[in-house]
Design an enzyme around this catalytic site. Structure first.
Site, short mmCIF file in Angstrom:
data_model
loop_
_atom_site.label_atom_id
_atom_site.label_comp_id
_atom_site.label_asym_id
_atom_site.label_seq_id
_atom_site.Cartn_x
_atom_site.Cartn_y
_atom_site.Cartn_z
CG ASP A 241 -1.56 -6.41 -20.09
OD1 ASP A 241 -1.48 -7.57 -19.64
OD2 ASP A 241 -2.29 -5.54 -19.58
CE1 TYR B 285 -9.21 -3.07 -16.54
CE2 TYR B 285 -7.03 -2.19 -16.08
CZ TYR B 285 -8.29 -2.55 -15.64
OH TYR B 285 -8.65 -2.38 -14.33
CE LYS C 93 -7.45 -8.69 -13.46
NZ LYS C 93 -6.56 -7.60 -13.04
NE ARG D 20 9.93 3.28 0.39
CZ ARG D 20 11.12 3.90 0.28
NH1 ARG D 20 11.81 3.85 -0.85
NH2 ARG D 20 11.61 4.56 1.32
#
Length: 365
Positions: free
Chosen positions: A176, A104, A201, A51
């Site tokens: 973004d 978004y 994406k 992690r």
């Protein structure tokens, strides 16, 4: 190499040197939850627990930072995990941020439904109007958050001008960059403090992995992002990272094809009697259109398309279509960010363009 390598070279090689022990040219999938230590506190290459850090993840973080021209990169389990880490690192109760008036839906939902309960306020402004953004800023503004192009209206910001507005007010600018990708736009060079990606994406590019990333030149911000990355645990698996690295290698050639296909589609749709508006920033594969016949016509088009698969997400090699008002942006209904219900968003893939054009012609008959 003494000079900075080109974009495609960095995409293939940055952080991805052949394995020194085996010579493997691809970064291995380090599927280990923990790492042996050479004595208490004696970490090998800085790794102790997956992690906290993983060699496969480090390679991806190095590669994305190199493509954005940044010095620090952090990978997350999704674009929203990266968004959450950025906002929670940079904002405290009583702080204010400015967001796009067509952001978004997931970003809006996080801010409007979660962060406001923690005493954070926000205002909206069009990203293509730095003066309007300046007017939306208050003495409590700590972050200006923009997308460029925006999702789904594809408005484009003058990032350098917005950065100046934000910095004059003592705020940080987050961009973004998911739609443009670092192939077309590198916001840090234009004055942004942080760049965010949904690596799900275009960077991944094959609709087979979910991820996110933050890039910055600010070591204090990077440390804050790293603290939440480890402390909250929103990290990607080694296999997800491997898939994203695989996609990153072909980003430039894919973006060229996405753009060429989108340009041909825009040429077909502009002036078509069934289309009242076509929006495309001139690069990449996202095209948004509005139907002359309203919502019913938009629904009918989505139903008739065959090669364009009706699905959420974007940026993969296959073409997708969606109705944002009822799908990805349903959370904005009734708000200042509400999306027109006749708007159809196309994610143009890399199929043979004549096949895509015929699919669109058929859907609009």
């Amino acid at each position: 190499m003494t000079e900075t390598p080109g974009f495609s070279t960095r995409a293939i090689h940055a952080g991805q040197e052949p394995d020194p022990r085996t010579g493997a040219v691809n970064v291995p999938i380090y599927a280990s939850s923990t790492f042996a230590q050479d004595g208490v506190g004696g970490l090998r290459e800085g790794f102790e627990y997956a992690r906290t850090g993983n060699p496969t993840r480090r390679a991806l973080e190095t590669a994305i930072a190199a493509l954005e021209g940044g010095t620090h990169g952090r990978a997350f389990s999704s674009g929203m995990a990266a968004t959450d880490a950025a906002l929670r690192s940079m904002l405290r109760p009583g702080d204010h941020l400015v967001i796009p008036n067509d952001a978004y839906g997931g970003t809006f939902r996080l801010i409007d439904k979660v962060l406001t309960h923690w005493g954070i306020t926000y205002s909206v402004a069009p990203v293509d109007d730095p003066h309007a953004i300046a007017e939306a800023i208050t003495p409590e503004t700590k972050v200006v958050w923009i997308e460029s192009p925006t999702n789904p209206l594809l408005n484009v910001a003058d990032i350098a001008a917005v950065a100046e507005v934000a910095h004059n007010a003592g705020a940080k600018l987050v961009v973004d960059n998911t739609f443009a990708t670092p192939y077309y736009q590198q916001p840090l060079a234009l004055g942004a403090d942080v760049v965010l990606h949904s690596t799900t994406k275009y960077l991944g590019g094959h609709s087979d992995v979910v991820g996110g990333a933050l890039v910055t030149d600010d070591p204090e911000l990077d440390a804050a992002f790293g603290f939440l990355q480890n402390g909250a645990g929103g990290v990607p698996s080694p296999f997800d990272v491997f898939l994203t690295l695989r996609g990153l290698k072909t980003l430039s050639v894919r973006m060229d094809r996405h753009t060429a296909n989108a340009a041909a589609i825009v040429e077909l749709l502009q002036g078509h009697e069934s289309i009242s508006e076509v929006r495309w920033p001139g690069y990449a594969g996202m095209v948004s259109i509005r139907l002359s016949g309203g919502r019913e016509a938009a629904l009918d088009m989505c139903k008739k398309l065959e090669l364009f698969t009706l699905a959420e997400s974007l940026g993969g090699v296959e073409s997708l279509v969606e109705l944002p008002a009822a799908m990805t942006h349903a959370s904005t209904a009734g708000s200042l960010l509400e999306v027109p219900d006749d708007l159809v968003r196309l994610s143009v893939g890399i199929e043979d363009v004549e096949d895509l054009l015929e699919d669109l012609r058929r859907s609009l008959r």
